[in-house]
Design a protein around this motif. Structure first.
Motif, PDB file in Angstrom:
ATOM      1  N   VAL A 256       0.842  -1.203   0.000  1.00  0.00           N
ATOM      2  CA  VAL A 256       0.000   0.000   0.000  1.00  0.00           C
ATOM      3  C   VAL A 256       0.872   1.246   0.000  1.00  0.00           C
ATOM      4  N   ILE A 257       1.874   1.265   0.857  1.00  0.00           N
ATOM      5  CA  ILE A 257       2.754   2.435   0.957  1.00  0.00           C
ATOM      6  C   ILE A 257       3.467   2.676  -0.369  1.00  0.00           C
ATOM      7  N   ARG A 258       4.017   1.644  -0.956  1.00  0.00           N
ATOM      8  CA  ARG A 258       4.731   1.803  -2.236  1.00  0.00           C
ATOM      9  C   ARG A 258       3.808   2.338  -3.331  1.00  0.00           C
ATOM     10  N   GLU A 259       2.593   1.825  -3.397  1.00  0.00           N
ATOM     11  CA  GLU A 259       1.649   2.297  -4.417  1.00  0.00           C
ATOM     12  C   GLU A 259       1.286   3.764  -4.217  1.00  0.00           C
ATOM     13  N   ILE A 260       1.057   4.146  -2.991  1.00  0.00           N
ATOM     14  CA  ILE A 260       0.703   5.541  -2.709  1.00  0.00           C
ATOM     15  C   ILE A 260       1.872   6.469  -3.016  1.00  0.00           C
ATOM     16  N   LEU A 261       3.079   6.080  -2.629  1.00  0.00           N
ATOM     17  CA  LEU A 261       4.239   6.932  -2.886  1.00  0.00           C
ATOM     18  C   LEU A 261       4.543   7.051  -4.377  1.00  0.00           C
ATOM     19  N   ALA A 262       4.161   6.065  -5.157  1.00  0.00           N
ATOM     20  CA  ALA A 262       4.381   6.118  -6.603  1.00  0.00           C
ATOM     21  C   ALA A 262       3.316   6.948  -7.323  1.00  0.00           C
ATOM     22  N   ALA A 263       2.204   7.197  -6.657  1.00  0.00           N
ATOM     23  CA  ALA A 263       1.094   7.932  -7.285  1.00  0.00           C
ATOM     24  C   ALA A 263       1.443   9.413  -7.420  1.00  0.00           C
ATOM     25  N   ASP A 264       1.070   9.983  -8.528  1.00  0.00           N
ATOM     26  CA  ASP A 264       1.347  11.394  -8.795  1.00  0.00           C
ATOM     27  C   ASP A 264       0.630  12.317  -7.802  1.00  0.00           C
ATOM     28  N   ASP A 265      -0.526  11.900  -7.302  1.00  0.00           N
ATOM     29  CA  ASP A 265      -1.300  12.741  -6.386  1.00  0.00           C
ATOM     30  C   ASP A 265      -0.583  13.014  -5.068  1.00  0.00           C
ATOM     31  N   THR A 266       0.350  12.155  -4.703  1.00  0.00           N
ATOM     32  CA  THR A 266       1.036  12.281  -3.428  1.00  0.00           C
ATOM     33  C   THR A 266       2.221  13.235  -3.494  1.00  0.00           C
ATOM     34  N   ARG A 267       2.722  13.458  -4.672  1.00  0.00           N
ATOM     35  CA  ARG A 267       3.942  14.259  -4.821  1.00  0.00           C
ATOM     36  C   ARG A 267       3.681  15.757  -4.667  1.00  0.00           C
ATOM     37  N   VAL A 268       4.701  16.448  -4.202  1.00  0.00           N
ATOM     38  CA  VAL A 268       4.662  17.900  -4.113  1.00  0.00           C
ATOM     39  C   VAL A 268       4.670  18.465  -5.531  1.00  0.00           C
ATOM     40  N   LYS A 269       3.933  19.542  -5.735  1.00  0.00           N
ATOM     41  CA  LYS A 269       3.828  20.121  -7.074  1.00  0.00           C
ATOM     42  C   LYS A 269       4.127  21.618  -7.049  1.00  0.00           C
ATOM     43  N   PHE A 270       4.799  22.085  -8.079  1.00  0.00           N
ATOM     44  CA  PHE A 270       5.020  23.523  -8.284  1.00  0.00           C
ATOM     45  C   PHE A 270       3.949  23.978  -9.270  1.00  0.00           C
ATOM     46  N   VAL A 271       2.901  24.590  -8.741  1.00  0.00           N
ATOM     47  CA  VAL A 271       1.708  24.900  -9.524  1.00  0.00           C
ATOM     48  C   VAL A 271       2.033  25.853 -10.675  1.00  0.00           C
ATOM     49  N   ASN A 272       2.968  26.772 -10.501  1.00  0.00           N
ATOM     50  CA  ASN A 272       3.338  27.681 -11.589  1.00  0.00           C
ATOM     51  C   ASN A 272       3.742  26.912 -12.837  1.00  0.00           C
ATOM     52  N   ASP A 273       4.531  25.840 -12.657  1.00  0.00           N
ATOM     53  CA  ASP A 273       4.930  25.033 -13.800  1.00  0.00           C
ATOM     54  C   ASP A 273       3.742  24.314 -14.417  1.00  0.00           C
TER      55      ASP A 273
END
Length: 139
Positions: free
Chosen positions: A111-128
């Motif tokens: 579960v942890i590996r799947e969540i960490l691989a998901a794009d939704d979990t990552r920090v995002k620079f909204v300007n980009d």
């Protein structure tokens, strides 16, 4: 049962637990450990007290605020000696919400590996992201 510990320096753990409760409701298996405030200065002692309240067979997912920080380092020692204990550093609200709504019967490490691989979990620079969206509209 699966237990969750949100652990941090100062009141971050308490605050992010309150945020998860707003979105998912209060849960008996979610615990916060805010260190170096309110007289809590010994991470090892506080962690041991909390872990002693769990069944030894429980899966425990610990999420800390800062990889390499003192709170994370102490839990790194615990993970090496307590079976079924999993440590994730650099916690954020999307990660915690996904963990709490994950399949509680699935293996914790999977579960942890799947969540960490998901794009939704990552920090995002909204300007980009906005720039990328503008570029796509030009075509």
């Amino acid at each position: 049962m699966r237990q969750y510990i949100f652990a941090s320096h100062a009141h971050f753990a308490t605050g992010i637990k309150e945020s998860t409760e707003l979105l998912s409701g209060a849960r008996d298996n979610v615990h916060d450990l805010s260190m170096f405030v309110d007289g809590r200065t010994d991470v090892a002692e506080e962690a041991a007290k909390l872990l002693a309240t769990f069944d030894p067979a429980d899966d425990v997912i610990v999420c800390t605020d800062l990889f390499g920080g003192s709170v994370n380092n102490e839990f790194t020692k615990i993970v090496q000696t307590r079976p079924n204990t999993y440590l994730v550093a650099n916690m954020n609200l999307p990660l915690l919400i996904q963990l709490l709504f994950s399949d509680q019967e699935a293996p914790a490490d999977q579960v942890i590996r799947e969540i960490l691989a998901a794009d939704d979990t990552r920090v995002k620079f909204v300007n980009d992201l906005l720039t990328d969206a503008d570029d796509e509209e030009e075509f």
